[in-house]
Write a protein that holds these residues in place. Structure first.
Motif, mmCIF file in Angstrom:
data_model
loop_
_atom_site.group_PDB
_atom_site.id
_atom_site.type_symbol
_atom_site.label_atom_id
_atom_site.label_comp_id
_atom_site.label_asym_id
_atom_site.label_seq_id
_atom_site.Cartn_x
_atom_site.Cartn_y
_atom_site.Cartn_z
ATOM 1 N N ASN A 103 3.331 8.153 -8.526
ATOM 2 C CA ASN A 103 2.237 7.655 -7.520
ATOM 3 C C ASN A 103 1.921 6.102 -7.719
ATOM 4 N N VAL A 104 1.833 5.639 -6.389
ATOM 5 C CA VAL A 104 1.994 4.184 -5.956
ATOM 6 C C VAL A 104 0.753 3.858 -5.161
ATOM 7 N N SER A 105 -0.001 2.838 -5.659
ATOM 8 C CA SER A 105 -1.304 2.348 -5.219
ATOM 9 C C SER A 105 -0.696 1.440 -3.886
ATOM 10 N N LEU A 106 -0.867 1.494 -2.704
ATOM 11 C CA LEU A 106 -0.515 0.726 -1.673
ATOM 12 C C LEU A 106 -1.516 -0.751 -1.848
ATOM 13 N N ASP A 107 -2.806 -0.433 -2.084
ATOM 14 C CA ASP A 107 -3.366 -1.453 -2.298
ATOM 15 C C ASP A 107 -3.138 -2.409 -3.282
ATOM 16 N N ARG A 108 -2.447 -2.041 -4.569
ATOM 17 C CA ARG A 108 -1.999 -2.762 -5.557
ATOM 18 C C ARG A 108 -0.906 -3.555 -5.009
ATOM 19 N N VAL A 109 -0.047 -2.846 -4.591
ATOM 20 C CA VAL A 109 1.147 -3.649 -3.713
ATOM 21 C C VAL A 109 0.750 -4.715 -2.872
ATOM 22 N N GLU A 110 -0.041 -4.273 -1.994
ATOM 23 C CA GLU A 110 -0.511 -5.261 -0.862
ATOM 24 C C GLU A 110 -1.038 -6.468 -1.400
ATOM 25 N N ALA A 111 -1.905 -6.389 -2.640
ATOM 26 C CA ALA A 111 -2.654 -7.507 -3.478
ATOM 27 C C ALA A 111 -1.466 -8.471 -3.917
ATOM 28 N N VAL A 112 -0.372 -7.804 -4.544
ATOM 29 C CA VAL A 112 0.788 -8.744 -5.103
ATOM 30 C C VAL A 112 1.602 -9.572 -3.799
ATOM 31 N N VAL A 113 1.782 -8.802 -2.840
ATOM 32 C CA VAL A 113 2.647 -9.305 -1.504
ATOM 33 C C VAL A 113 1.624 -10.348 -0.991
ATOM 34 N N GLN A 114 0.509 -10.316 -0.887
ATOM 35 C CA GLN A 114 -0.447 -11.468 -0.243
ATOM 36 C C GLN A 114 -0.483 -12.630 -1.014
ATOM 37 N N GLN A 115 -0.043 -12.499 -2.203
ATOM 38 C CA GLN A 115 0.027 -13.717 -2.893
ATOM 39 C C GLN A 115 1.140 -14.639 -2.610
ATOM 40 N N ALA A 143 8.238 -9.548 -7.121
ATOM 41 C CA ALA A 143 6.907 -9.786 -7.861
ATOM 42 C C ALA A 143 6.226 -8.287 -7.749
ATOM 43 N N VAL A 144 6.446 -7.685 -6.981
ATOM 44 C CA VAL A 144 5.736 -6.177 -7.216
ATOM 45 C C VAL A 144 6.622 -5.333 -8.422
ATOM 46 N N GLU A 145 7.823 -5.532 -8.723
ATOM 47 C CA GLU A 145 8.471 -5.012 -9.858
ATOM 48 C C GLU A 145 7.633 -5.403 -10.986
ATOM 49 N N ARG A 146 7.623 -6.949 -11.033
ATOM 50 C CA ARG A 146 7.024 -7.188 -12.251
ATOM 51 C C ARG A 146 5.775 -6.881 -12.399
ATOM 52 N N GLU A 147 4.795 -7.070 -11.500
ATOM 53 C CA GLU A 147 3.424 -6.387 -11.637
ATOM 54 C C GLU A 147 2.829 -5.042 -11.773
ATOM 55 N N ILE A 148 3.821 -4.302 -11.201
ATOM 56 C CA ILE A 148 3.579 -2.742 -11.197
ATOM 57 C C ILE A 148 4.607 -1.992 -11.609
ATOM 58 N N GLY A 149 6.035 -2.223 -10.961
ATOM 59 C CA GLY A 149 6.835 -1.455 -11.592
ATOM 60 C C GLY A 149 7.917 -1.096 -10.235
ATOM 61 N N LYS A 150 9.237 -0.643 -10.629
ATOM 62 C CA LYS A 150 10.227 -0.463 -9.561
ATOM 63 C C LYS A 150 9.980 0.362 -8.600
ATOM 64 N N PRO A 151 9.303 1.714 -8.816
ATOM 65 C CA PRO A 151 8.871 2.378 -7.506
ATOM 66 C C PRO A 151 7.989 1.876 -6.687
ATOM 67 N N ALA A 152 7.367 0.947 -7.002
ATOM 68 C CA ALA A 152 6.237 0.160 -6.085
ATOM 69 C C ALA A 152 6.836 -0.768 -5.298
ATOM 70 N N ARG A 153 8.255 -1.152 -5.261
ATOM 71 C CA ARG A 153 8.877 -2.138 -4.533
ATOM 72 C C ARG A 153 8.927 -1.852 -3.311
ATOM 73 N N PRO A 154 8.562 -2.795 -2.312
ATOM 74 C CA PRO A 154 8.727 -2.539 -0.976
ATOM 75 C C PRO A 154 10.154 -2.239 -0.332
ATOM 76 N N ASP A 155 10.272 -1.534 0.529
ATOM 77 C CA ASP A 155 11.491 -0.958 1.113
ATOM 78 C C ASP A 155 12.036 -2.367 2.003
ATOM 79 N N ARG A 156 11.095 -3.009 2.763
ATOM 80 C CA ARG A 156 11.511 -3.775 3.888
ATOM 81 C C ARG A 156 10.305 -4.420 4.507
ATOM 82 N N ILE A 157 10.627 -5.540 5.147
ATOM 83 C CA ILE A 157 9.602 -6.262 5.960
ATOM 84 C C ILE A 157 9.682 -5.975 7.381
ATOM 85 N N LEU A 158 8.893 -5.376 8.181
ATOM 86 C CA LEU A 158 8.620 -5.454 9.512
ATOM 87 C C LEU A 158 7.901 -6.597 10.105
ATOM 88 N N ARG A 159 8.649 -7.451 10.964
ATOM 89 C CA ARG A 159 7.884 -8.782 11.506
ATOM 90 C C ARG A 159 7.273 -8.098 12.594
#
Length: 372
Positions: free
Chosen positions: A286-298, A333-349
């Motif tokens: 289980n991966v919380s997208l809100d937690r991932v987003e909070a890390v990414v927004q830093q 950053a996401v792996e460090r804060e949450i774990g490997k399964p939460a790492r984003p797959d890609r960036i869509l611009r």
């Protein structure tokens, strides 16, 4: 009590209607993208605000005069009284509440007319000079993070915009999470942002910088934040089942709003970690997208993280942004804060993030872009 639909998009028309609905004997008003609604509502109802939010289905929230005014008075008790500037859509609770605060204070609000821009905001702010008993009246406004981002970006280049930001005693920021880097940039320009947490069902923000307003109580039930207080909505018009499921009464007779948000409490300080249902399963975890987003927004300004199907992992987080960013830094950053399964797959611009009229990201549209 009679219910009348407000058809006009002019915030001045909304202000006139609210004056009667909240302070006078005028009819209740229906605001937002309402469908079929009854012509009569329970006594004491002031506003029926229909919204589907960024992910949910339409719901018509019935707000009483007492709830709206209790919220406005609690805000004044926390941050002070003065003149308000409305830069938000009146079709959402944040915009409605700015006007209610103005009505309760007895001062006409200033209004940012037309499309929100740094120039329009600066012009409106420059005209907010009034005095009471020989002293300047404090000014206040309410923004969503995307608007604050626009003003900070401009203010770092244009001293006039920076002065406009710094002129407000308090800037309430809500609607979505305010990232720390953006908050710090605003403070560096002399602004005074306050993070707010709440919803239409609580008559707007009821927790400021993690601390509930006077009269509001927050508790944690099975990891979900529940809220009690005088600003709670009466329920969902025409939907007794949803009302009964969302607003519950405990053994002591206290009525609570189940927020659907996960969080934590340390004493009276509330921390929100995200929506309970904004979770994907990636590789069986289980991966919380809100937690991932909070890390990414830093690391990436104005980034939104959504879940999309993945052939190997089932689902995976994807970063969507209009500014681009460093994927590897974000993944680390996401792996460090949450774990490997939460790492984003890609960036869509994208050229521009789809947004609702409230200024919040339109997550359904963003998810469709990422999946496509």
């Amino acid at each position: 009590m009679r219910l009348e639909r407000l058809e006009s998009d002019d915030p001045r028309d909304l202000l006139r209607a609210l004056r009667g609905a909240v302070l006078g004997s005028g009819p209740a008003i229906a605001v937002g993208s309402a469908g079929e609604l009854p012509t009569q509502v329970p006594p004491g109802t002031a506003v029926v605000l229909t919204t589907s939010g960024s992910t949910g289905v339409p719901k018509s929230v019935a707000l009483s005069r007492s709830a709206l005014t209790a919220s406005a008075m609690a805000t004044a008790a926390r941050i002070g009284e003065g003149q308000w500037l409305l830069p938000l859509s009146g079709g959402y609770i944040a915009g409605v509440q700015v006007m209610v605060r103005a009505l309760v204070s007895g001062r006409e609000p200033a209004i940012v007319a037309g499309k929100f821009t740094a120039e329009a905001f600066t012009h409106a702010a420059s005209g907010m000079r009034s005095f009471a008993e020989g002293m300047p009246v404090a000014t206040y406004t309410s923004l969503v993070p995307a608007q604050l981002q626009t003003l900070v970006d401009a203010g770092e280049q244009d001293p006039r915009v920076a002065r406009a930001l710094a002129s407000f005693h308090t800037i309430l920021v809500g609607g979505q999470r305010l990232a720390d880097p953006l908050r710090e940039r605003a403070i560096a320009l002399g602004a005074h942002p306050v993070r707010t947490y709440g919803s239409t069902e609580t008559s707007g923000g009821c927790v400021y910088d993690g601390v509930p307003l006077d009269g509001t109580t927050v508790r944690l039930v099975d990891g979900e934040l529940w809220i009690n207080g005088p600003s709670l909505a009466d329920g969902y018009l025409g939907d007794p089942a949803r009302t009964a499921d969302t607003f519950v009464t405990d053994a002591e007779g206290l009525r609570w709003y189940r927020t659907g948000d996960a969080g934590s409490l340390e004493g009276r300080v509330v921390s929100v970690t995200g929506r309970i249902d904004n979770v994907i399963i990636s590789g069986g975890v289980n991966v919380s997208l809100d937690r991932v987003e909070a890390v990414v927004q830093q690391l990436i300004d104005d980034a939104v993280v959504v879940g999309v199907p993945h052939e190997r992992w089932g689902e995976t987080p994807v970063i969507v942004t209009a500014v681009g960013g460093d994927l590897e830094a974000a993944r680390a950053a996401v792996e460090r804060e949450i774990g490997k399964p939460a790492r984003p797959d890609r960036i869509l611009r994208v050229a521009e993030l789809p947004r609702l009229a409230s200024g919040k990201p339109d997550r359904r549209a963003i998810r469709a872009l990422a999946a496509g």
